[in-house]
Design a protein around this motif. Structure first.
Motif, PDB file in Angstrom:
ATOM      1  N   ASP A 145      -2.699   8.228   0.951  1.00  0.00           N
ATOM      2  CA  ASP A 145      -1.502   7.829   0.220  1.00  0.00           C
ATOM      3  C   ASP A 145      -0.623   6.829   1.051  1.00  0.00           C
ATOM      4  N   LEU A 146      -0.923   6.725   2.415  1.00  0.00           N
ATOM      5  CA  LEU A 146      -0.193   6.078   3.352  1.00  0.00           C
ATOM      6  C   LEU A 146      -1.043   4.729   3.505  1.00  0.00           C
ATOM      7  N   LEU A 147      -2.300   4.520   2.893  1.00  0.00           N
ATOM      8  CA  LEU A 147      -2.972   3.410   2.890  1.00  0.00           C
ATOM      9  C   LEU A 147      -2.450   2.461   1.945  1.00  0.00           C
ATOM     10  N   HIS A 148      -1.656   2.648   1.113  1.00  0.00           N
ATOM     11  CA  HIS A 148      -1.045   1.931  -0.154  1.00  0.00           C
ATOM     12  C   HIS A 148      -0.955   0.418   0.346  1.00  0.00           C
ATOM     13  N   ALA A 149      -1.319  -0.556  -0.515  1.00  0.00           N
ATOM     14  CA  ALA A 149      -1.171  -2.112  -0.262  1.00  0.00           C
ATOM     15  C   ALA A 149      -0.233  -2.696  -1.068  1.00  0.00           C
ATOM     16  N   ASP A 150       0.888  -3.177  -0.838  1.00  0.00           N
ATOM     17  CA  ASP A 150       1.798  -4.026  -1.747  1.00  0.00           C
ATOM     18  C   ASP A 150       1.849  -5.300  -1.519  1.00  0.00           C
ATOM     19  N   GLY A 151       1.023  -5.965  -0.987  1.00  0.00           N
ATOM     20  CA  GLY A 151       0.953  -7.371  -0.796  1.00  0.00           C
ATOM     21  C   GLY A 151       1.772  -8.053   0.361  1.00  0.00           C
ATOM     22  N   SER A 152       2.154  -7.141   1.155  1.00  0.00           N
ATOM     23  CA  SER A 152       3.212  -7.328   2.509  1.00  0.00           C
ATOM     24  C   SER A 152       2.223  -6.941   3.650  1.00  0.00           C
ATOM     25  N   ALA A 153       2.537  -7.308   4.725  1.00  0.00           N
ATOM     26  CA  ALA A 153       2.011  -6.897   6.164  1.00  0.00           C
ATOM     27  C   ALA A 153       2.388  -5.563   6.466  1.00  0.00           C
ATOM     28  N   VAL A 154       1.655  -4.590   7.195  1.00  0.00           N
ATOM     29  CA  VAL A 154       1.852  -3.369   7.581  1.00  0.00           C
ATOM     30  C   VAL A 154       2.064  -3.344   9.039  1.00  0.00           C
ATOM     31  N   ASP A 155       3.311  -2.727   9.352  1.00  0.00           N
ATOM     32  CA  ASP A 155       3.497  -2.420  10.771  1.00  0.00           C
ATOM     33  C   ASP A 155       3.182  -1.105  11.197  1.00  0.00           C
TER      34      ASP A 155
END
Length: 340
Positions: free
Chosen positions: A133-143
């Motif tokens: 569930d924490l692999l979700h991608a929303d079009g922004s970078a992930v820190d």
């Protein structure tokens, strides 16, 4: 055992006789042909030679600090999408996590433990588990923040010869994943002696690249990114080694990189599952031998009992000329909450 020197560039590059350390020290940086979506005010990245990359755009780590004698915090940023480790079904590729962790090996080895460039980091084992569930991608970078603990360090003649590390990978204050890994460190003379005739990338002639299985059947969109070829029996594949694929081979190496083998395991899992979407959420890998480039390698999969939560599991093994190269237990999440 696998040398921890995966690739960096996002295009095909020629093979040369130089090592990654040689090229990095020469200041070689390959330009990219596919554009990663730029982040606004992106943090600086660590130097590419510290993570054994030739292309700075492929560096995922942004910094590190020591918090105790045997504890470290490494920071990382994932791009909104990636040309090879692509977002699918609104999720980041789970192997982007493994590439992030892999980059910490040379970073900490060189910076925290004083391992000289030119020494070889050899993967012995790697175990990870993530929350899909924490692999979700929303079009922004992930820190990300990787909290690293030294489990064991073996020193010989004053130098580190083996490291075992444990990880807690945090996204937005929540635990995305945990992992452990062990690798040995070999001085150049020992590595050359162990590898013999196979130790010179310029002298190794890879076998022809076989035809790929259908890309969509193994969770890929581009046939050029498929690392499996059909074999002569169900649940069996030939490892498809394309030494011109520069995300997996951005610099000359004398054997199949560890990240290529993990990608093969992931693609096998997709092929066996037959479900869309499906997500690999855990691997437990033991490396025994190098996967040579001049002979075919064969992967086989068999189902084993599900884990305690009912998630399906597989064992994937890889052999070459009758000898086992590695074995990996894989756990899948087929009850995806993501949107197609």
């Amino acid at each position: 055992m696998q040398l921890i020197t995966p690739s960096s560039d996002s295009r095909r590059v020629p093979r040369t006789g130089r090592s990654v350390a040689d090229l990095a020290c020469m200041g070689v940086a390959l330009s990219k042909s596919c554009t990663l979506v730029p982040a606004v005010q992106a943090p600086p990245r660590v130097a590419q030679q510290l993570v054994h990359k030739l292309n700075a755009a492929e560096v995922l780590l942004t910094g590190w600090r020591r918090t105790a004698d045997d504890r470290f915090v490494v920071t990382a940023r994932w791009p909104p999408d990636h040309d090879f480790y692509a977002v699918r079904h609104d999720r980041h590729d789970p192997l982007l996590l493994s590439e992030t962790i892999r980059q910490t090996f040379p970073l900490l080895a060189h910076e925290a433990y004083g391992v000289p460039f030119g020494h070889h980091l050899v993967w012995d084992s790697y175990t990870w588990f993530l929350n899909p569930d924490l692999l979700h991608a929303d079009g922004s970078a992930v820190d990300l923040e990787l909290r690293v603990v030294e489990r064991e360090a073996v020193r010989r003649r004053g130098s580190v010869a083996m490291l075992s590390l444990a990880y807690d990978v945090v996204r937005d204050g929540m635990s995305l994943a945990t992992a452990t890994s062990c690798f040995t460190i070999q001085v150049p003379a020992v590595y050359r002696r162990l590898r013999g005739d196979h130790g010179d990338p310029a002298a190794v002639q890879p076998i022809p690249v076989p035809p790929a299985v259908r890309a969509q059947s193994v969770g890929k969109d581009d046939v050029g990114d498929v690392v499996l070829a059909p074999a002569d029996a169900p649940q069996r594949w030939q490892l498809r080694v394309d030494a011109d694929h520069s995300v997996l081979f951005d610099h000359p190496v004398d054997h199949a990189p560890g990240m290529l083998l993990l990608e093969a395991v992931k693609q096998v899992a997709h092929g066996v599952s037959g479900r869309t979407p499906v997500c690999v959420i855990a691997m437990d890998v033991r490396f025994q031998r190098y996967a040579e480039l001049d002979a075919p390698s064969w992967l086989e999969a068999r189902r084993i009992p599900s884990d305690a939560t009912g998630r399906p599991r597989l064992v994937v093994t890889c052999t070459q000329e009758g000898a086992e190269l590695f074995s990996c237990t894989v756990t899948l999440d087929e009850a995806s909450q993501q949107h197609d």
